[in-house]
Write a protein that holds these residues in place. Structure first.
Motif, PDB file in Angstrom:
ATOM      1  N   ALA A 192      -0.675   6.568 -32.866  1.00 21.11           N
ATOM      2  CA  ALA A 192      -1.051   8.074 -32.954  1.00 21.11           C
ATOM      3  C   ALA A 192      -2.362   8.299 -33.898  1.00 21.11           C
ATOM      4  CB  ALA A 192       0.544   8.705 -33.466  1.00 21.11           C
ATOM      5  N   GLN A 193      -2.063   7.815 -35.224  1.00 22.32           N
ATOM      6  CA  GLN A 193      -2.956   8.009 -36.329  1.00 22.32           C
ATOM      7  C   GLN A 193      -4.575   7.731 -35.560  1.00 22.32           C
ATOM      8  OE1 GLN A 193      -1.806   5.433 -39.435  1.00 22.32           O
ATOM      9  NE2 GLN A 193      -1.208   7.011 -40.738  1.00 22.32           N
ATOM     10  N   LEU A 194      -4.580   6.344 -34.832  1.00 26.73           N
ATOM     11  CA  LEU A 194      -5.953   6.044 -34.174  1.00 26.73           C
ATOM     12  C   LEU A 194      -6.377   7.089 -33.241  1.00 26.73           C
ATOM     13  CD1 LEU A 194      -8.365   4.083 -33.859  1.00 26.73           C
ATOM     14  CD2 LEU A 194      -6.676   3.006 -32.282  1.00 26.73           C
ATOM     15  N   GLY A 195      -5.226   7.613 -32.357  1.00 29.32           N
ATOM     16  CA  GLY A 195      -5.396   8.562 -31.304  1.00 29.32           C
ATOM     17  C   GLY A 195      -6.167   9.935 -32.123  1.00 29.32           C
ATOM     18  N   ALA A 196      -5.453  10.268 -33.109  1.00 31.49           N
ATOM     19  CA  ALA A 196      -6.117  11.486 -33.828  1.00 31.49           C
ATOM     20  C   ALA A 196      -7.526  11.177 -34.247  1.00 31.49           C
ATOM     21  CB  ALA A 196      -5.331  11.918 -35.034  1.00 31.49           C
ATOM     22  N   LEU A 197      -7.697  10.033 -35.065  1.00 29.72           N
ATOM     23  CA  LEU A 197      -9.090   9.979 -35.593  1.00 29.72           C
ATOM     24  C   LEU A 197     -10.151   9.548 -34.084  1.00 29.72           C
ATOM     25  CD1 LEU A 197      -8.126   7.146 -38.199  1.00 29.72           C
ATOM     26  CD2 LEU A 197      -9.128   9.237 -38.462  1.00 29.72           C
ATOM     27  N   ARG A 198      -9.770   9.213 -33.170  1.00 27.75           N
ATOM     28  CA  ARG A 198     -10.502   9.182 -32.209  1.00 27.75           C
ATOM     29  C   ARG A 198     -10.935  10.504 -31.460  1.00 27.75           C
ATOM     30  NH1 ARG A 198      -7.806   4.991 -27.958  1.00 27.75           N
ATOM     31  NH2 ARG A 198      -9.444   5.534 -26.778  1.00 27.75           N
ATOM     32  N   SER A 199      -9.855  11.348 -31.479  1.00 27.25           N
ATOM     33  CA  SER A 199     -10.300  12.772 -30.942  1.00 27.25           C
ATOM     34  C   SER A 199     -11.188  13.319 -31.772  1.00 27.25           C
ATOM     35  CB  SER A 199      -9.034  13.610 -31.081  1.00 27.25           C
ATOM     36  OG  SER A 199      -7.958  13.097 -30.218  1.00 27.25           O
ATOM     37  N   ALA A 200     -11.162  13.171 -33.123  1.00 23.55           N
ATOM     38  CA  ALA A 200     -12.185  13.688 -33.961  1.00 23.55           C
ATOM     39  C   ALA A 200     -13.551  12.992 -33.691  1.00 23.55           C
ATOM     40  CB  ALA A 200     -11.875  13.592 -35.437  1.00 23.55           C
ATOM     41  N   ALA A 201     -13.515  11.679 -33.432  1.00 29.04           N
ATOM     42  CA  ALA A 201     -14.793  11.181 -33.293  1.00 29.04           C
ATOM     43  C   ALA A 201     -15.389  11.449 -31.924  1.00 29.04           C
ATOM     44  CB  ALA A 201     -14.530   9.361 -33.084  1.00 29.04           C
ATOM     45  N   ASN A 202     -14.806  12.085 -30.897  1.00 26.00           N
ATOM     46  CA  ASN A 202     -15.212  12.564 -29.689  1.00 26.00           C
ATOM     47  C   ASN A 202     -16.285  13.670 -30.163  1.00 26.00           C
ATOM     48  OD1 ASN A 202     -14.007  11.300 -27.557  1.00 26.00           O
ATOM     49  ND2 ASN A 202     -12.627  13.015 -27.099  1.00 26.00           N
ATOM     50  N   TRP A 203     -16.064  14.216 -30.895  1.00 25.61           N
ATOM     51  CA  TRP A 203     -17.168  15.508 -31.597  1.00 25.61           C
ATOM     52  C   TRP A 203     -18.394  14.802 -32.234  1.00 25.61           C
ATOM     53  CZ3 TRP A 203     -16.329  19.988 -29.121  1.00 25.61           C
ATOM     54  CH2 TRP A 203     -15.065  20.078 -28.629  1.00 25.61           C
ATOM     55  N   SER A 204     -18.603  13.680 -32.427  1.00 24.87           N
ATOM     56  CA  SER A 204     -19.486  12.923 -33.031  1.00 24.87           C
ATOM     57  C   SER A 204     -20.006  13.669 -34.288  1.00 24.87           C
ATOM     58  CB  SER A 204     -20.656  12.959 -32.236  1.00 24.87           C
ATOM     59  OG  SER A 204     -21.926  12.147 -32.535  1.00 24.87           O
ATOM     60  N   LEU A 205     -21.195  14.381 -34.244  1.00 27.35           N
ATOM     61  CA  LEU A 205     -21.469  14.881 -35.720  1.00 27.35           C
ATOM     62  C   LEU A 205     -21.097  16.434 -35.898  1.00 27.35           C
ATOM     63  CD1 LEU A 205     -25.689  14.621 -35.394  1.00 27.35           C
ATOM     64  CD2 LEU A 205     -24.185  13.650 -37.273  1.00 27.35           C
ATOM     65  N   ARG A 211     -10.798  12.040 -43.703  1.00 24.42           N
ATOM     66  CA  ARG A 211     -10.938  10.876 -44.384  1.00 24.42           C
ATOM     67  C   ARG A 211      -9.670  10.663 -45.076  1.00 24.42           C
ATOM     68  NH1 ARG A 211     -15.910  13.153 -45.947  1.00 24.42           N
ATOM     69  NH2 ARG A 211     -17.542  11.859 -45.382  1.00 24.42           N
ATOM     70  N   ARG A 212      -8.788  11.200 -45.226  1.00 20.08           N
ATOM     71  CA  ARG A 212      -7.358  10.794 -45.660  1.00 20.08           C
ATOM     72  C   ARG A 212      -6.422  10.281 -44.723  1.00 20.08           C
ATOM     73  NH1 ARG A 212      -4.698  15.712 -48.874  1.00 20.08           N
ATOM     74  NH2 ARG A 212      -2.887  14.683 -48.461  1.00 20.08           N
ATOM     75  N   LEU A 213      -6.696  10.935 -43.401  1.00 19.45           N
ATOM     76  CA  LEU A 213      -6.062   9.961 -42.147  1.00 19.45           C
ATOM     77  C   LEU A 213      -6.822   8.667 -42.051  1.00 19.45           C
ATOM     78  CD1 LEU A 213      -4.145  10.232 -39.872  1.00 19.45           C
ATOM     79  CD2 LEU A 213      -5.769  11.153 -38.413  1.00 19.45           C
ATOM     80  N   ARG A 214      -7.819   8.552 -42.380  1.00 18.40           N
ATOM     81  CA  ARG A 214      -8.691   7.414 -41.955  1.00 18.40           C
ATOM     82  C   ARG A 214      -8.259   6.283 -42.989  1.00 18.40           C
ATOM     83  NH1 ARG A 214     -14.901   6.799 -42.533  1.00 18.40           N
ATOM     84  NH2 ARG A 214     -14.399   6.954 -44.855  1.00 18.40           N
ATOM     85  N   SER A 215      -7.987   6.664 -44.205  1.00 19.67           N
ATOM     86  CA  SER A 215      -7.665   5.652 -45.158  1.00 19.67           C
ATOM     87  C   SER A 215      -6.290   5.416 -45.161  1.00 19.67           C
ATOM     88  CB  SER A 215      -8.072   6.188 -46.796  1.00 19.67           C
ATOM     89  OG  SER A 215      -6.912   6.852 -47.247  1.00 19.67           O
ATOM     90  N   ALA A 216      -5.281   6.455 -44.570  1.00 22.26           N
ATOM     91  CA  ALA A 216      -3.900   6.052 -44.397  1.00 22.26           C
ATOM     92  C   ALA A 216      -3.784   4.701 -43.082  1.00 22.26           C
ATOM     93  CB  ALA A 216      -2.950   7.282 -43.765  1.00 22.26           C
ATOM     94  N   PHE A 217      -4.703   5.261 -41.969  1.00 24.54           N
ATOM     95  CA  PHE A 217      -4.753   4.417 -40.831  1.00 24.54           C
ATOM     96  C   PHE A 217      -5.267   2.898 -41.389  1.00 24.54           C
ATOM     97  CE2 PHE A 217      -7.625   2.779 -37.707  1.00 24.54           C
ATOM     98  CZ  PHE A 217      -6.861   2.452 -36.760  1.00 24.54           C
ATOM     99  N   LEU A 218      -6.399   2.811 -42.037  1.00 23.49           N
ATOM    100  CA  LEU A 218      -6.978   1.564 -42.427  1.00 23.49           C
ATOM    101  C   LEU A 218      -6.025   0.864 -43.482  1.00 23.49           C
ATOM    102  CD1 LEU A 218     -10.638   2.476 -43.073  1.00 23.49           C
ATOM    103  CD2 LEU A 218      -9.755   1.471 -41.146  1.00 23.49           C
ATOM    104  N   SER A 219      -5.250   1.351 -44.143  1.00 23.96           N
ATOM    105  CA  SER A 219      -4.499   0.716 -45.175  1.00 23.96           C
ATOM    106  C   SER A 219      -3.120   0.099 -44.333  1.00 23.96           C
ATOM    107  CB  SER A 219      -3.892   1.256 -46.542  1.00 23.96           C
ATOM    108  OG  SER A 219      -3.351   2.288 -46.049  1.00 23.96           O
ATOM    109  N   ARG A 220      -2.781   0.637 -43.310  1.00 28.32           N
ATOM    110  CA  ARG A 220      -1.672   0.295 -42.417  1.00 28.32           C
ATOM    111  C   ARG A 220      -2.164  -0.938 -41.822  1.00 28.32           C
ATOM    112  NH1 ARG A 220       2.274   4.459 -40.849  1.00 28.32           N
ATOM    113  NH2 ARG A 220       3.660   3.518 -39.250  1.00 28.32           N
ATOM    114  N   VAL A 221      -3.502  -0.791 -41.227  1.00 28.23           N
ATOM    115  CA  VAL A 221      -4.010  -2.237 -40.670  1.00 28.23           C
ATOM    116  C   VAL A 221      -4.110  -3.229 -41.394  1.00 28.23           C
ATOM    117  CG1 VAL A 221      -6.177  -3.053 -39.528  1.00 28.23           C
ATOM    118  CG2 VAL A 221      -5.084  -0.727 -38.645  1.00 28.23           C
ATOM    119  N   ARG A 222      -4.531  -2.880 -42.538  1.00 33.13           N
ATOM    120  CA  ARG A 222      -4.605  -4.102 -43.625  1.00 33.13           C
ATOM    121  C   ARG A 222      -3.181  -4.751 -44.084  1.00 33.13           C
ATOM    122  NH1 ARG A 222      -9.707  -3.559 -45.193  1.00 33.13           N
ATOM    123  NH2 ARG A 222     -10.667  -1.507 -44.840  1.00 33.13           N
ATOM    124  N   SER A 223      -2.134  -3.691 -43.958  1.00 30.98           N
ATOM    125  CA  SER A 223      -0.817  -4.486 -44.341  1.00 30.98           C
ATOM    126  C   SER A 223      -0.353  -5.608 -43.411  1.00 30.98           C
ATOM    127  CB  SER A 223       0.180  -3.192 -44.435  1.00 30.98           C
ATOM    128  OG  SER A 223       0.426  -2.683 -43.293  1.00 30.98           O
TER     129      SER A 223
END
Ligand code: HEM
Length: 442
Positions: A192-205, A211-223
Motif C-alpha cells: 500500500a505504501q508503494l501504491g501511494a508513492l506510485r500514485s504520486a509518481a503518476n503526476w511526474s513533475l 518524502r516521509r512516506l518514501r523514507s518509511a517505505f525504504l526503511s521497511r524494504v531495508r529491514s
C-alpha cells in the motif's frame, strides 16, 4: 529535420500521449483504463502513427510538446539503434522518468547516469541473474508460486470464478515472498505504501513529493534485506558485494513496482488462452509434462507471456534522451531530444508483420525459429544495455504460475466478449475488469 506542425503534434498528443498518461504510467488507474478500453483510444494512437509514417516516411518524427523536443521512432532499425546505443548518446534517465520514479526509487538504475549507472546495472544483473532462464532461486520460487496458486484455486473452485481482485492479492503475496522473503507474505501495508508513492509518481513533475512516506517505505524494504531470508532476492542483495554508492537495497523498489506489470501480463495471457483453444491445448500439454514441482523452462508458456506484453505493452512509451546531436537519414536532431518508441505501433502495425493483431505465442519459441527475437520492433522488455534485466525472472514466474493454473483447471472468459480467436486482438484489455469462469478437473 522538419518538425510536425502544431495541428499534427496536437493529434499525437491527443491520440498517443493522453491515453498513456490517463491510464497511469507508473500505476494504472482503474476508471481511466476502462475508459481507454471502451473508447478504443489506443487503436486511434496506432492509426495516427500509421498515417504519419505514410505521410512523412520512417522518421524519426520530430515534434515539440510544451517546449520539449521529442522524436517519435517509427522504424524498427532506428528502434534497434536507439536501444543499442544506450546510455550514450541515448540516456534512459530522461527528465520525465527521473522526476516520477524518484518518488520511490531515488537510486534506481533506470534513473542513474554515468559510472553510477554502470555499477548499479552490474549489481542488478548479478542479483537477478539476468541471462539465466532458470535461476539459483528457481526451486524456492516454484514452490512459492505453486503454493499460492493452490490457495487461489481453492477459492476459485468455491466461487466458480476468478476475478482480478483475488488474483491481484495472491500475486502480491507471491511477489513479496519471492523478493523479500516469507516474512513479507502478508505485509500488505508495504504494498500500500508503494501504491501511494506510485500514485504520486503518476503526476511526474506536477506531483507532491512524499518524502516521509518514501523514507518509511525504504526503511521497511531495508529491514527485509537485513533479515536476508534464504532463497529470497533480498538475501541475494545482502550477500552480493557492490561498490559504495550502489545502494543495493535501493534497487529493490523498482523490482516490486515492475513485478506488478507481470501480474497484469499473467491475467491477460490467461484471457488469451481462454479464448484461443488451440493454444490452450498446447499450454495444457506443456503444463502437465514433467515434474510440476521442479523448476521448468516452459517455452510455450513463456511465449504466451511475451505475447501478452507484445499485444498490450506495459511500457507503451520507451523513452531515451539524447546527450549529443544525432544524425539520421533525414538530417540531424539536437542534444536533449527525447526519442519515444511507441510500442503499441511497433508491436501491432506493419513493423510487427506477419502477426500484428493476432495471438501468436509460437513466434517466441525455438520451434518456429524465434522470429520475434530477430525483429527489432518487438521489444516487450526493451533491449540493449538498458533492456529489462528482470526479463528471465519474470518469464520464469509467469510461466510457472500459468502452468499451475492450467494443470487441472479450465477457464472461460466471462468479461470481454470482444476477445475471440476469429477476431483481431483488441488494442486495450482492461485487466481490472477481467473475470473467468473456472472448472476444475480437466
Ligand atoms: C512484465 C513485467 C516486466 C516488463 C514488461 C518489463 C519491461 C521493462 C522495460 C520495457 C524496461 C525499459 C524501461 C525504460 O527504458 O524506460 C525495463 C527496465 C527495467 N526492468 Fe523490467 N519489466 C518487467 C518486470 C521487471 C521485474 C520483475 C524486474 C525486477 C525483478 C525488472 C527490472 C527492471 C530494471 C532494473 C530495469 C531498468 C534497467 C536499466 O535501466 O538498466 N523488470 N523493464
Amino acid at each position: 529535420m522538419p518538425a510536425l506542425g502544431a495541428r499534427e503534434a496536437a493529434g499525437v498528443v491527443g491520440d498517443v500521449l493522453l491515453p498513456v498518461l490517463a491510464g497511469g504510467v507508473i500505476v494504472r488507474r482503474p476508471r481511466a483504463m476502462s475508459l481507454v478500453e471502451r473508447t478504443g483510444w489506443d487503436r486511434r494512437g496506432v492509426e495516427r502513427m500509421r498515417a504519419l509514417r505514410e505521410r512523412y516516411g520512417p522518421g524519426p518524427l520530430p515534434l515539440t510538446v510544451r517546449g520539449r523536443a521529442y522524436a517519435v521512432v517509427l522504424d524498427p532499425e532506428d528502434a534497434r539503434r536507439v536501444l543499442l546505443e544506450t546510455p550514450e548518446p541515448f540516456s534512459p534517465a530522461t527528465l520525465e522518468k527521473r522526476s516520477s520514479l524518484a518518488q520511490f526509487q531515488p537510486h534506481g538504475v533506470l534513473i542513474s547516469g554515468g559510472g553510477e549507472r554502470a555499477r548499479r546495472r552490474e549489481f542488478v544483473e548479478q542479483v537477478l541473474e539476468t541471462p539465466r532462464p532458470l535461476h539459483e532461486t528457481a526451486g524456492r520460487l516454484t514452490a512459492v508460486v505453486r503454493e499460492e496458486a493452490g490457495l487461489l484455486l481453492e477459492g476459485a473452485e468455491r466461487s466458480g470464478q476468478l476475478r482480478w481482485e483475488e488474483f491481484d492479492a495472491a500475486w502480491w503475496r507471491i511477489v513479496r515472498r519471492v523478493v523479500l522473503g516469507d516474512a513479507a507474505r502478508d505485509d500488505t501495508a508495504l504494498t500500500a505504501q508503494l501504491g501511494a508513492l506510485r500514485s504520486a509518481a503518476n503526476w511526474s513533475l506536477a506531483g507532491p513529493r512524499r518524502r516521509r512516506l518514501r523514507s518509511a517505505f525504504l526503511s521497511r524494504v531495508r529491514s527485509y534485506v537485513a533479515q536476508a531470508e534464504p532463497g529470497s532476492l533480498a538475501e541475494r542483495v545482502a550477500r552480493t558485494p557492490a561498490p559504495t554508492g550502489t545502494d543495493r537495497a535501493g534497487q529493490i523498489p523498482h523490482w516490486l513496482f515492475a513485478y506488478d506489470a507481470a501480474g497484469m501480463a499473467t491475467m491477460r495471457a490467461l484471457a488469451l488462452l481462454a479464448t484461443h483453444p488451440q493454444s490452450a491445448g498446447q499450454a495444457h500439454q506443456e503444463a502437465t509434462a514433467g515434474d510440476p514441482d521442479a523448476p521448468r523452462e516452459l517455452p510455450f508458456l513463456r511465449g504466451c507471456a511475451l505475447e501478452s506484453v507484445r499485444l498490450w505493452p506495459t511500457t507503451p512509451l520507451i523513452l531515451r534522451e539524447s546527450t549529443a546531436e544525432t544524425s539520421w537519414a533525414g538530417g540531424t536532431l539536437p542534444a536533449g531530444t527525447v526519442f519515444a518508441l511507441y510500442t503499441p505501433y511497433l508491436h501491432r502495425a506493419e513493423p510487427a508483420a506477419p502477426y500484428g493483431d493476432a495471438f501468436a505465442p509460437g513466434q517466441w519459441t525455438e520451434e518456429t525459429g524465434r522470429e520475434a527475437r530477430t525483429n527489432p520492433a518487438l521489444v516487450p522488455f526493451s533491449s540493449g544495455p538498458a533492456g529489462c534485466p528482470g526479463e528471465n525472472l519474470v518469464l520464469l514466474t509467469v510461466s510457472t504460475l500459468l502452468a499451475a493454473l492450467l494443470e487441472r483447471h479450465t477457464y472461460s472468459l466471462a468479461s470481454h466478449p470482444q476477445l475471440r480467436a476469429s477476431a483481431p486482438v483488441p488494442a486495450t484489455l482492461d485487466h481490472f475488469a477481467l473475470r473467468f469462469r473456472v472448472d476444475a478437473g480437466c
